[in-house]
Design an enzyme around this catalytic site. Structure first.
Site, mmCIF file in Angstrom:
data_model
loop_
_atom_site.group_PDB
_atom_site.id
_atom_site.type_symbol
_atom_site.label_atom_id
_atom_site.label_comp_id
_atom_site.label_asym_id
_atom_site.label_seq_id
_atom_site.Cartn_x
_atom_site.Cartn_y
_atom_site.Cartn_z
ATOM 1 N N GLU A 234 -13.201 -19.641 1.503
ATOM 2 C CA GLU A 234 -14.571 -20.000 1.103
ATOM 3 C C GLU A 234 -15.455 -20.270 2.321
ATOM 4 O OE1 GLU A 234 -12.969 -23.068 -1.504
ATOM 5 O OE2 GLU A 234 -14.041 -22.111 -3.164
ATOM 6 N N GLU B 173 -5.689 -22.064 -5.077
ATOM 7 C CA GLU B 173 -5.906 -23.389 -5.675
ATOM 8 C C GLU B 173 -5.239 -23.555 -7.036
ATOM 9 O OE1 GLU B 173 -8.288 -21.493 -4.266
ATOM 10 O OE2 GLU B 173 -9.655 -22.731 -3.083
ATOM 11 N N ALA C 112 -8.723 -26.615 2.077
ATOM 12 C CA ALA C 112 -9.038 -28.042 2.130
ATOM 13 C C ALA C 112 -7.744 -28.801 2.387
ATOM 14 C CB ALA C 112 -9.672 -28.479 0.809
ATOM 15 N N GLY D 289 -10.145 -23.143 0.613
ATOM 16 C CA GLY D 289 -11.380 -23.489 1.303
ATOM 17 C C GLY D 289 -11.578 -22.718 2.596
#
Ligand code: CO8
Length: 259
Positions: A112, A132, A66, A109
Site C-alpha cells: 500500500e 492481511e 504494518a 501496508g
C-alpha cells in the site's frame, strides 16, 4: 541528512532519497516509522532545491507491512477513537512526485505504501502481496481501492481474498502495477535517475501534472478534463512556460527556475 531512528535520508542532486531502515523487522511499518516518513516527505516537499523523492527499503524487504506485533492487542475502540494509522494518508498530500523503488517484499501496508507513491520501479526479486486476510483483517491503507485500479478486479480479489497470491516483478510489470523492472543492484540508481529527470523540469508543471493525473482517480472524466485544462492554462502564468517555449523556438535547452 537529518537523524531519524527508523529511516535514512540523503539528497542526491535535486532528489530526496528516503530509505526505510528497520532491517530486523523487515521494515515493518510501525507507527513511529511512518511518522518519520511523513516528516521526511514534508521536509523535502518544502525544500526548493528538491524536485522529486525516492522511497526504498532493503534488498530483502521494501516493507513487510504494518507492524503486526505493535497492533495485535489493539481494541476496536482505541483504533477507531485514535484513528490508528490514519497518519499514513498524510503522504498523499505531498506535491512532489514520489517514486517507490521496491526490492524484496512489499506486503500488506508495504504494498500500500508503494501504491501511494506516484511511480513504482521493481527490483527483479520484488514480491507484491496483500496477506492481511490471513491475519483476520483486510488491507487498511488503500489496498482494496488502489490495487483494483492497478491490476483489475479479478486479480485484486484473488490477492486480497486468499492472501497468498503474490505478484513477482514481471507479473507486476505485465499487470501495470509497476512501470519498470530493474536488476536488484541498479534499482535505487535507476529510480534516482528518473527522479532526477523529473526534478529538472519546471516544478509547477510537474506538480500540476501529478495533481491532474491523481484527479483521474477521484472525479468523473468531464471534471478531470476541466481540471486539466485549468492547470494547463494557468501554467501560462509561469516564467518557465515562457522559458520552455522560447528555448524550443531558439533551438536551445530550457533552464527552468520553478517560477
Ligand atoms: N510486523 C512485525 N514484524 C514483522 C513483520 C510485520 N509485518 N514482518 C516481519 N516481521 C519480523 C518477524 O517477526 C521477524 O522478527 P523476529 O526475528 O523478531 O522473529 C523478522 O521480521 C524477520 O521476519 P521472518 O523471520 O518472518 O522472515 P522470513 O524471511 O522468514 O519471512 C515474510 C518474510 C514472508 C515477509 C514474513 O516475515 C511475513 O509473512 N511477514 C508478515 C507479512 C504480513 O502479514 N504483512 C501484512 C501486515 S498487516 C498490514 O500491513 C495491514 C496494513 C494496514 C494499514 C492501515 C493504515 C491505516
Amino acid at each position: 541528512d537529518k537523524s531519524y531512528t527508523h529511516i535514512l535520508t540523503e539528497t542526491k542532486g535535486k532528489v530526496g532519497l528516503i530509505t526505510l531502515n528497520r532491517p530486523k523487522a523487515l521494515n515493518a511499518l510501525c507507527s513511529d516509522l511512518f511518522t518519520e516518513v511523513n516528516q521526511a516527505l514534508k521536509t523535502y516537499d518544502s525544500n526548493d532545491n528538491i524536485g522529486a523523492i525516492v522511497i526504498t527499503g532493503s534488498k530483502k524487504a521494501f516493507a513487510a507491512g504494518a507492524d503486526i506485533k505493535e497492533m495485535k492487542d489493539n481494541t476496536f475502540v482505541d483504533t477507531y477513537k485514535n484513528n490508528f494509522l490514519g497518519h499514513w494518508a498524510e503522504m498523499i498530500e505531498i506535491k512532489k512526485p514520489i517514486i517507490a523503488a521496491v526490492n524484496g517484499y512489499a506486503l500488506g501496508g508495504g504494498c500500500e505504501l508503494a501504491m501511494m507513491c506516484d511511480i513504482i520501479y521493481a527490483g527483479e526479486k520484488a514480491v507484491f502481496g496483500q496477506p492481511e486476510i490471513k491475519l483476520g483483517v483486510i488491507p487498511g491503507a488503500g489496498g482494496s481501492q488502489r490495487l483494483v485500479k492497478a491490476v483489475g478486479k479479478s486479480k485484486a480479489m484473488e490477492m486480497i481474498l486468499t492472501g497468498n497470491v503474490n505478484l513477482n516483478a514481471s507479473e507486476a510489470l505485465n499487470l501495470g502495477l509497476v512501470s519498470k523492472v530493474v536488476p536488484i543492484d541498479d534499482l535505487v540508481d535507476e529510480a534516482v535517475k528518473t527522479a532526477g529527470v523529473i526534478a529538472n523540469m519546471s516544478q509547477p508543471s510537474v506538480q500540476m501534472a501529478k495533481e491532474a493525473i491523481n484527479k483521474s482517480f477521484e472525479v468523473p472524466l468531464s471534471a478531470g478534463l476541466r481540471w486539466e485544462r485549468i492547470f494547463f492554462q494557468s501554467l501560462f502564468g509561469t516564467a518557465d512556460q515562457k522559458e520552455g517555449m522560447n528555448a524550443f523556438a531558439e533551438k536551445r535547452a530550457a533552464t527552468f527556475t520553478n517560477k
